[in-house]
Design a protein around this motif. Sequence first.
Motif, PDB file in Angstrom:
ATOM      1  N   LEU A 137      85.814 -85.676 -13.535  1.00  0.00           N
ATOM      2  CA  LEU A 137      87.130 -85.259 -14.017  1.00  0.00           C
ATOM      3  C   LEU A 137      87.017 -84.612 -15.394  1.00  0.00           C
ATOM      4  O   LEU A 137      87.622 -83.551 -15.655  1.00  0.00           O
ATOM      5  CB  LEU A 137      88.065 -86.471 -14.071  1.00  0.00           C
ATOM      6  N   GLN A 138      86.266 -85.221 -16.277  1.00  0.00           N
ATOM      7  CA  GLN A 138      86.097 -84.672 -17.620  1.00  0.00           C
ATOM      8  C   GLN A 138      85.465 -83.287 -17.570  1.00  0.00           C
ATOM      9  O   GLN A 138      85.894 -82.369 -18.275  1.00  0.00           O
ATOM     10  CB  GLN A 138      85.254 -85.625 -18.466  1.00  0.00           C
ATOM     11  N   GLN A 139      84.451 -83.119 -16.734  1.00  0.00           N
ATOM     12  CA  GLN A 139      83.782 -81.825 -16.614  1.00  0.00           C
ATOM     13  C   GLN A 139      84.742 -80.771 -16.051  1.00  0.00           C
ATOM     14  O   GLN A 139      84.794 -79.637 -16.542  1.00  0.00           O
ATOM     15  CB  GLN A 139      82.556 -81.955 -15.709  1.00  0.00           C
ATOM     16  N   PHE A 140      85.483 -81.130 -15.022  1.00  0.00           N
ATOM     17  CA  PHE A 140      86.414 -80.180 -14.413  1.00  0.00           C
ATOM     18  C   PHE A 140      87.491 -79.784 -15.413  1.00  0.00           C
ATOM     19  O   PHE A 140      87.818 -78.596 -15.557  1.00  0.00           O
ATOM     20  CB  PHE A 140      87.041 -80.803 -13.168  1.00  0.00           C
ATOM     21  N   ALA A 141      88.052 -80.759 -16.111  1.00  0.00           N
ATOM     22  CA  ALA A 141      89.103 -80.465 -17.090  1.00  0.00           C
ATOM     23  C   ALA A 141      88.577 -79.610 -18.231  1.00  0.00           C
ATOM     24  O   ALA A 141      89.291 -78.753 -18.764  1.00  0.00           O
ATOM     25  CB  ALA A 141      89.679 -81.771 -17.633  1.00  0.00           C
ATOM     26  N   GLN A 142      87.331 -79.809 -18.601  1.00  0.00           N
ATOM     27  CA  GLN A 142      86.742 -79.043 -19.696  1.00  0.00           C
ATOM     28  C   GLN A 142      86.546 -77.580 -19.326  1.00  0.00           C
ATOM     29  O   GLN A 142      86.748 -76.680 -20.156  1.00  0.00           O
ATOM     30  CB  GLN A 142      85.399 -79.660 -20.095  1.00  0.00           C
ATOM     31  N   HIS A 143      86.179 -77.303 -18.076  1.00  0.00           N
ATOM     32  CA  HIS A 143      85.755 -75.953 -17.698  1.00  0.00           C
ATOM     33  C   HIS A 143      86.801 -75.144 -16.932  1.00  0.00           C
ATOM     34  O   HIS A 143      86.807 -73.909 -17.047  1.00  0.00           O
ATOM     35  CB  HIS A 143      84.479 -76.041 -16.850  1.00  0.00           C
ATOM     36  N   ALA A 144      87.636 -75.773 -16.134  1.00  0.00           N
ATOM     37  CA  ALA A 144      88.537 -75.018 -15.252  1.00  0.00           C
ATOM     38  C   ALA A 144      89.699 -74.417 -16.043  1.00  0.00           C
ATOM     39  O   ALA A 144      90.266 -75.071 -16.924  1.00  0.00           O
ATOM     40  CB  ALA A 144      89.060 -75.915 -14.146  1.00  0.00           C
ATOM     41  N   PRO A 145      90.083 -73.176 -15.748  1.00  0.00           N
ATOM     42  CA  PRO A 145      91.190 -72.541 -16.465  1.00  0.00           C
ATOM     43  C   PRO A 145      92.552 -72.979 -15.923  1.00  0.00           C
ATOM     44  O   PRO A 145      92.853 -72.764 -14.751  1.00  0.00           O
ATOM     45  CB  PRO A 145      90.964 -71.042 -16.227  1.00  0.00           C
ATOM     46  N   ASN A 174      78.087 -74.386 -14.249  1.00  0.00           N
ATOM     47  CA  ASN A 174      79.392 -74.937 -14.616  1.00  0.00           C
ATOM     48  C   ASN A 174      80.104 -74.097 -15.666  1.00  0.00           C
ATOM     49  O   ASN A 174      81.337 -74.022 -15.694  1.00  0.00           O
ATOM     50  CB  ASN A 174      79.235 -76.370 -15.120  1.00  0.00           C
ATOM     51  N   ALA A 175      79.339 -73.452 -16.545  1.00  0.00           N
ATOM     52  CA  ALA A 175      79.961 -72.607 -17.568  1.00  0.00           C
ATOM     53  C   ALA A 175      80.741 -71.459 -16.941  1.00  0.00           C
ATOM     54  O   ALA A 175      81.711 -70.955 -17.528  1.00  0.00           O
ATOM     55  CB  ALA A 175      78.888 -72.065 -18.513  1.00  0.00           C
ATOM     56  N   LEU A 176      80.353 -71.060 -15.724  1.00  0.00           N
ATOM     57  CA  LEU A 176      81.034 -69.960 -15.035  1.00  0.00           C
ATOM     58  C   LEU A 176      82.332 -70.390 -14.364  1.00  0.00           C
ATOM     59  O   LEU A 176      83.087 -69.543 -13.884  1.00  0.00           O
ATOM     60  CB  LEU A 176      80.092 -69.350 -13.993  1.00  0.00           C
ATOM     61  N   VAL A 177      82.583 -71.697 -14.327  1.00  0.00           N
ATOM     62  CA  VAL A 177      83.859 -72.176 -13.765  1.00  0.00           C
ATOM     63  C   VAL A 177      85.036 -71.602 -14.546  1.00  0.00           C
ATOM     64  O   VAL A 177      86.126 -71.396 -14.000  1.00  0.00           O
ATOM     65  CB  VAL A 177      83.882 -73.716 -13.755  1.00  0.00           C
ATOM     66  N   ALA A 178      84.816 -71.297 -15.826  1.00  0.00           N
ATOM     67  CA  ALA A 178      85.874 -70.714 -16.651  1.00  0.00           C
ATOM     68  C   ALA A 178      86.356 -69.372 -16.119  1.00  0.00           C
ATOM     69  O   ALA A 178      87.464 -68.920 -16.451  1.00  0.00           O
ATOM     70  CB  ALA A 178      85.385 -70.556 -18.093  1.00  0.00           C
ATOM     71  N   ASN A 179      85.539 -68.710 -15.280  1.00  0.00           N
ATOM     72  CA  ASN A 179      85.904 -67.409 -14.727  1.00  0.00           C
ATOM     73  C   ASN A 179      86.707 -67.510 -13.434  1.00  0.00           C
ATOM     74  O   ASN A 179      87.133 -66.486 -12.892  1.00  0.00           O
ATOM     75  CB  ASN A 179      84.641 -66.586 -14.450  1.00  0.00           C
ATOM     76  N   ALA A 224      78.137 -83.377 -10.569  1.00  0.00           N
ATOM     77  CA  ALA A 224      79.332 -83.469  -9.727  1.00  0.00           C
ATOM     78  C   ALA A 224      80.130 -82.173  -9.759  1.00  0.00           C
ATOM     79  O   ALA A 224      80.569 -81.671  -8.713  1.00  0.00           O
ATOM     80  CB  ALA A 224      80.200 -84.638 -10.186  1.00  0.00           C
ATOM     81  N   LEU A 225      80.326 -81.608 -10.939  1.00  0.00           N
ATOM     82  CA  LEU A 225      81.070 -80.352 -11.029  1.00  0.00           C
ATOM     83  C   LEU A 225      80.303 -79.225 -10.356  1.00  0.00           C
ATOM     84  O   LEU A 225      80.907 -78.353  -9.704  1.00  0.00           O
ATOM     85  CB  LEU A 225      81.359 -79.995 -12.485  1.00  0.00           C
ATOM     86  N   PHE A 226      78.996 -79.221 -10.468  1.00  0.00           N
ATOM     87  CA  PHE A 226      78.173 -78.218  -9.795  1.00  0.00           C
ATOM     88  C   PHE A 226      78.380 -78.284  -8.282  1.00  0.00           C
ATOM     89  O   PHE A 226      78.596 -77.260  -7.617  1.00  0.00           O
ATOM     90  CB  PHE A 226      76.704 -78.451 -10.159  1.00  0.00           C
ATOM     91  N   LEU A 227      78.366 -79.494  -7.730  1.00  0.00           N
ATOM     92  CA  LEU A 227      78.584 -79.658  -6.297  1.00  0.00           C
ATOM     93  C   LEU A 227      79.993 -79.244  -5.886  1.00  0.00           C
ATOM     94  O   LEU A 227      80.208 -78.776  -4.767  1.00  0.00           O
ATOM     95  CB  LEU A 227      78.342 -81.113  -5.895  1.00  0.00           C
ATOM     96  N   ALA A 228      80.938 -79.405  -6.790  1.00  0.00           N
ATOM     97  CA  ALA A 228      82.340 -79.116  -6.485  1.00  0.00           C
ATOM     98  C   ALA A 228      82.689 -77.642  -6.591  1.00  0.00           C
ATOM     99  O   ALA A 228      83.734 -77.223  -6.069  1.00  0.00           O
ATOM    100  CB  ALA A 228      83.241 -79.927  -7.415  1.00  0.00           C
ATOM    101  N   GLN A 258      69.900 -78.208 -16.448  1.00  0.00           N
ATOM    102  CA  GLN A 258      70.225 -76.972 -17.152  1.00  0.00           C
ATOM    103  C   GLN A 258      70.838 -75.939 -16.203  1.00  0.00           C
ATOM    104  O   GLN A 258      71.804 -75.250 -16.556  1.00  0.00           O
ATOM    105  CB  GLN A 258      68.979 -76.391 -17.813  1.00  0.00           C
ATOM    106  N   THR A 259      70.293 -75.824 -15.002  1.00  0.00           N
ATOM    107  CA  THR A 259      70.847 -74.889 -14.021  1.00  0.00           C
ATOM    108  C   THR A 259      72.277 -75.274 -13.666  1.00  0.00           C
ATOM    109  O   THR A 259      73.163 -74.417 -13.572  1.00  0.00           O
ATOM    110  CB  THR A 259      69.972 -74.879 -12.750  1.00  0.00           C
TER     111      THR A 259
END
Length: 329
Positions: free
Chosen positions: A37-45, A11-16, A248-252, A5-6
């Motif tokens: 890749l899916q997580q990064f593509a979903q969240h990154a602007p 990861n939700a803040l990656v959108a910022n 993975a996205l959290f670490l990245a 959950q953390t």
Amino acid sequence: MVSLQTAQQSNALVANLPRGLVALFIGATSGIGQSALQQFAQHAPAPRIYTVARPPAVAGHESLLAELRQVNPGASYNLITADVSLVSEVDRVVAAVAKSETKVDLLFLSAGFMAFEGRKDTREGLEPSMSTRYYSRQRAVEKLLPLLNSADAPSPRVVTVLAGGLEAPVNERDLDLREPRNWSFWNASVHAATFSTLSLERIARENPRISIVHWFPGTVATPGLARANRFGMSPPNPTSQADAGVRALFLATSDRYAVQPGLVPVPAGLGAAKRSGGGIFLVGATCESSDNERVLAPLRNRGVDKVVWDFTQKIFDACAAQAGGKDEL
């Protein structure tokens, strides 16, 4: 332990983050790399994403990228066809990225497999499970240093998914495990993991802006695990591939794993992750720091890290010569 959950909340803040982050994924046609890749593509602007696929995997990967275009149509997706078991093919991948980009913000490395069937060398004379998990990954990092150091982010990130914190003594008389009596799929795994940490530590010391994470994700329900099951390896309670992608996205992206903050702030209640004695983040399955100085410190003290580095450069020179070019790292 970092809860899932953390990680999701972070990861939700990656959108910022700023638009236009440039990321290269090597190993994203399946498994943890695909989920990352899916997580990064979903969240990154509006990111600019580069991925790599071997010819047999191109059609399936194109289908995945088509799905991601629906998820984040503001992103650009660029597929490079290459076999990264070959060092020379990694050079071609880097050249393709450098032709279009002046920076790389994230390099995510997860290609690899365990050679249960035995050693069958590539045309470059390298054992492919070691090549994909060490030589080719290391080559990508070294070749991309100019673009990583040109990143807009305060601390560009390299994440390699292998066995951070599980390093072990290596066969110093046969680093490439050339002698048949020295090679096994397990020895190849140990060499790849230990070489990775020692060489990445050197990169970190010489490139202090770059944050490097060597992650051991634990047992994850990937196609690689399904293949291991067929050879009698059945570890219990695997993590789902989707959950591993979240981590993975959290670490990245989390500043918890950055030498300089500037991406996603460290979640409340967590401190900065500790670095190894050589300067990289060794991270376990739940995104907590691993301490393996009992193994690593003696290797550094005896200069084994330099021995591995020099040996690796000779391998790279031989691959470049075979390909008809001169290595200019």
